[in-house]
Every structure is written in structure tokens, then in C-alpha cells.
Motif scaffolding. Sequence first.
Motif, PDB file in Angstrom:
ATOM      1  N   VAL A   1      -9.422   0.406  -6.945  1.00  0.00           N
ATOM      2  CA  VAL A   1      -8.795   0.311  -5.630  1.00  0.00           C
ATOM      3  C   VAL A   1      -9.175  -1.023  -5.003  1.00  0.00           C
TER       4      VAL A   1
ATOM      5  N   GLU B   1      -3.638  -0.264  -5.733  1.00  0.00           N
ATOM      6  CA  GLU B   1      -4.310   0.109  -6.979  1.00  0.00           C
ATOM      7  C   GLU B   1      -3.919  -0.853  -8.095  1.00  0.00           C
TER       8      GLU B   1
ATOM      9  N   VAL C   1      -8.083  -4.208  -1.842  1.00  0.00           N
ATOM     10  CA  VAL C   1      -7.455  -4.445  -0.547  1.00  0.00           C
ATOM     11  C   VAL C   1      -6.932  -5.877  -0.507  1.00  0.00           C
TER      12      VAL C   1
ATOM     13  N   VAL D   1      -4.322  -1.204   1.233  1.00  0.00           N
ATOM     14  CA  VAL D   1      -5.078  -0.733   0.071  1.00  0.00           C
ATOM     15  C   VAL D   1      -4.101  -0.492  -1.071  1.00  0.00           C
TER      16      VAL D   1
ATOM     17  N   SER E   1      -4.982  -8.823   2.050  1.00  0.00           N
ATOM     18  CA  SER E   1      -4.857  -9.129   3.474  1.00  0.00           C
ATOM     19  C   SER E   1      -4.101 -10.435   3.662  1.00  0.00           C
TER      20      SER E   1
ATOM     21  N   VAL F   1     -12.451  -2.672  -3.112  1.00  0.00           N
ATOM     22  CA  VAL F   1     -12.939  -1.888  -1.981  1.00  0.00           C
ATOM     23  C   VAL F   1     -14.379  -1.456  -2.214  1.00  0.00           C
TER      24      VAL F   1
ATOM     25  N   TRP G   1      -3.449  -5.746   6.503  1.00  0.00           N
ATOM     26  CA  TRP G   1      -4.132  -5.426   5.252  1.00  0.00           C
ATOM     27  C   TRP G   1      -3.536  -4.154   4.658  1.00  0.00           C
TER      28      TRP G   1
END
Length: 275
Positions: free
Chosen positions: A162, A188, A164, A186, A166, A231, A184
Motif C-alpha cells: 500500500v 496499491e 500514498v 492511497v 500526493s 504507507v 493525496w
Amino acid sequence: MKPLVFLILALAAVNAFEFRTLQTRNVEMPVLDEPTGRITNGEKATVGQFPYQVGLSLKLNLYSSSWCGGSLIGNSWVLTAAHCTDGVQSVTVYLGATERTSAEATYTVSSNNIIIHENWDPTILQNDISLIRIPSVAYSNRIQAVKLPNIADSYHLYTGDVVVASGWGRISDSINSVTEDLQWAVLEVISNTKCAMTYGSKVILPTNICVDTSDGVSTCQGDSGGPLVLVSSGVQVGLTSFGAADGCEKGYPVAFTRLTSYLDWIKSHTGVVYY
């Protein structure tokens, strides 16, 4: 047959809205959008949430400029995409900003302070990585360097992890300008094999890392060069390179430059040591 894809390196312009476009030689794949972000369908960042995030206003000529993202990797170094900095005259670097141009520190440097990977190939978007040297900046709650991968992680694929992303890129396909507030999302990581089903194995190489955007959450024009961070550890593993030209919300995978492929290159030019 996969749809014919055009690799669009979109830099959302600040003055004259301008996109730089590149296209592969008859490669069958979906239409690539610029490196991806509302990040579409993302979330608004809070002050200090992404202290490593950098905004870049790139002067292309006397009349136009474009916008990209980047990450602070040391007191004097910013990491971004080669397609962002290729051919620019100067760049203004915004540090510690949540509102796009309301920064804690701002520096403008000439093209002499830009290092583009010597094997950058705009025809297939390979080695899409560059560095910007800035005057030494003091760290604060809003300005911090991101962690880079350890050299021991060079063979880590990160599939299923996972991450993130931005940036200040477009927040939807219907909007033609970057956003003012840092966003931002999240995401995969998917395998390069799965990503190549969209863009082809001649485009998706081991030096790329891809994410799933099947739910319409993605990076977009203006997010180019921005960071992709784990993450779990806060380690940056990618920087935004390209997506499908059909649109950021169409669900096509997004490709990033895989940082573990360039650790020695980064260290040789900056002296930045991996944590």
C-alpha cells in the motif's frame, strides 16, 4: 487487441496552460495520460502531512510555464521526473506548501542546477528521473526530507504493498488546471506483468513500478515527478511518470519511475545516503 496508447507527459501550465506530449512508436496499449492526481478522487492534505512534498513551477520560455511535483531528498536536493525538467530555462521550487504557491521556503534556480538522467529516453519514457540542486534549506515541521530505499531493497518488487501518492495535479478529467490544495490518495502496487497488459512489455520495464487505479483514484496532469511512498515505512519507492491518455479516471494503471533502480545514480550526484 489493446487500445493504441499515447504517452502524454502532461505538465499543467501555470501561465499558458501547456502539455508536453510524447508518443511511442506504434505500441499497442491504452492511452496514457500524463503522470497521474486530484490526484483524482483523492483527499485534501493537512498542513505538514507531507513535509517532503515539493511543488515545481517550470519556466519553459518567456511566455509559458508548467507545473510538476517533486520530493525533497536532502537539504539541497529535489527529486523529480526528467520529462518535467527537460528543456526548461529555470524552476521555482516551493517547499513546505499545502496551498500550492503559499510555501514556507521558495527558491528559483537556473537549468544549470538540473541533472537529468543521461539515458533519459522521451520516446518510451525510460529513465524518467532528474535532480534539482537548491540552496540548503532548514528542516521544520513542514519541511523534511523523505526516506529513500535501502540498497538492500534493490530487488524488492513491492507488489501488493500500500502506497500514498500526493500532488497538486488535476482533480478530475473535466478540469483543465492544477488544483490549489495539496491532494493525496492511497493506492496499491501491482505487478509489472499486469501493468504491461495495458501498456506493453516494451514500455513497462523493471525500472517502472505501477499502481492500480480501477476505482478511479489516480494521479493526473500536474502530479508528474511527485512521490509514491510506502504507507508502512514512509519510504519513497517511485515518482510519477505516466498514465493513460484516455483519462485519469478511466481505471488504467499508472506507471512510476522505480527508485530502487536508481539509488546508485542518486547517490553519485547528491551524496545522499540511504537510511
